[in-house]
Design an enzyme around this catalytic site. Structure first.
Site, PDB file in Angstrom:
ATOM      1  CD  GLU A 158      -2.543  -1.309   2.527  1.00 25.05           C
ATOM      2  OE1 GLU A 158      -3.092  -0.833   3.113  1.00 25.05           O
ATOM      3  OE2 GLU A 158      -3.794  -2.265   2.544  1.00 25.05           O
ATOM      4  CD  GLU A 264      -4.229  -7.873   1.935  1.00 24.26           C
ATOM      5  OE1 GLU A 264      -5.425  -7.249   2.558  1.00 24.26           O
ATOM      6  OE2 GLU A 264      -3.195  -7.929   1.691  1.00 24.26           O
TER       7      GLU A 264
END
Length: 361
Positions: A158, A264
């Site tokens: 991220e 995920e």
């Protein structure tokens, strides 16, 4: 009399054969799981303490998955919460579990703004040279310890803002510039040249500007010889994201030639603003129609991955977690939702069978 005995004997044989046939069927049924239907690794996120203390959960995990990712136990905050005090105990337990059950261990993650310990932030704010040296030492110490045992790593997680194409204004970026990402990959590769190294992020399946920013970074890395192996699509997706948008994003990422990991995966009905406690409760009850629609969405996602991503680039699909009971969605967003393939009672939902169909087709 002989005829009667023959009839009885024949009936006896039918019963015996039926018993063994049923037993064989049950054994095959027990052995059947998502991993058996897939041509690539099927993974799940785990909390190792919860898993080891829940026999039913563990049974389902072993039956269905051949790859595991720790939800939080392998992040920096858990490994080095205090200076010079590495904590390997939990990671060693996870590794033992993975090896015992012949499962791939995926390392999540090395550098992530949200898991940077307070003491690192405080020292890094004052001294960028120290922060650079620390990052190198931390990555090399960690990756080298599990060299050849952890198959792959989310090296940086991220690094871009939640939306759009700007780099996230994290400590790492503010003190070291965007070069910290490149350096992290080089350090990890030096520590384990055979590990598969990923950049991992969310919303890139639907935010074209953010995806293009990631792909431009990848292009730059490849031109400079930065050892990046793959792109991780977190795939925390909503039911209202069009399949066509997801498919287009996968095509663009696959065109890089890198391995693609759906890292995920979960699918929610409600919405949120990407911030903690930022859930928007549009649905409070899960209907049969919603269950079936979710199953179709899961099935389509699996099929897109299989059809769009070339076989050699299919690193695998990992669910986050695999039960609604243990999902991160509720706590993080303060949101009632049903994002996973098993329900709160550890029973398979239509979503499970949607995944299974997608894998088999």
């Amino acid at each position: 009399m002989k005829y009667t005995h023959s009839i009885k004997y024949a009936c006896f044989l039918v019963v015996v054969i039926s018993v063994f046939a049923c037993k064989d069927f049950e054994e095959k049924k027990e052995a059947l799981g998502l991993k058996n239907a897939a041509t690539f690794p099927i993974g799940t996120a785990i909390n190792i303490n919860r898993l080891l203390n829940d026999a039913k959960l563990q049974k389902l995990e072993i039956e269905n998955f051949n790859s595991i990712t720790a939800t939080s136990d392998m992040k920096m905050q858990a490994i080095l919460s205090a200076e010079n005090k590495y904590n390997w105990k939990t990671v060693d337990t996870i590794l033992d579990y993975a090896q015992k059950h012949n499962q791939r261990l995926f390392g999540h993650n090395l550098i992530w703004h949200s898991s940077t310990p307070k003491w690192v932030r405080e020292k890094g704010e004052k001294d960028s040279v120290w922060l650079d040296d620390f990052m190198q030492q931390y990555i090399k110490t960690y990756v080298k310890r599990y060299k050849g045992k952890v198959a792959a790593w989310d090296v940086v997680n991220e690094a871009f803002e939640s939306s759009g194409g700007n780099y996230r204004e994290s400590l790492w970026y503010k003190k070291l510039g965007k070069s910290y990402i490149e350096k992290a990959f080089r350090y990890a590769h030096e520590a384990d040249p055979n590990a598969v190294l990923f950049y991992n992020d969310f919303n890139i399946e639907r935010d074209t500007v953010k995806l293009n920013a990631v792909l431009n970074m990848v292009k730059e890395f490849k031109a400079k010889g930065v050892p990046i192996s793959g792109i991780g699509f977190q795939m925390h997706i909503r039911m209202d994201i069009p399949d066509e948008v997801i498919a287009n994003s996968l095509k663009k990422a696959a065109a890089t030639g890198l391995q693609i990991h759906l890292s995920e995966v979960d699918i929610i009905f409600n919405t949120h603003n990407d911030e903690r406690l930022g859930g928007i409760q549009n649905y409070s009850v899960l209907t049969d129609e919603m269950k079936q629609a979710q199953a179709e969405k899961y099935k389509n996602l699996i099929k897109m991955y299989k059809e769009i991503v070339p076989k050699a680039q299919q690193f695998g699909i990992t669910f986050w977690d695999f039960t609604d009971r243990d999902s991160w969605i509720k706590g993080f967003f303060n949101l009632k939702d049903w994002p996973c393939i098993y329900d709160d009672n550890l029973q398979p939902k239509p979503a499970y069978f949607g995944v299974l169909e997608g894998l088999k087709e």
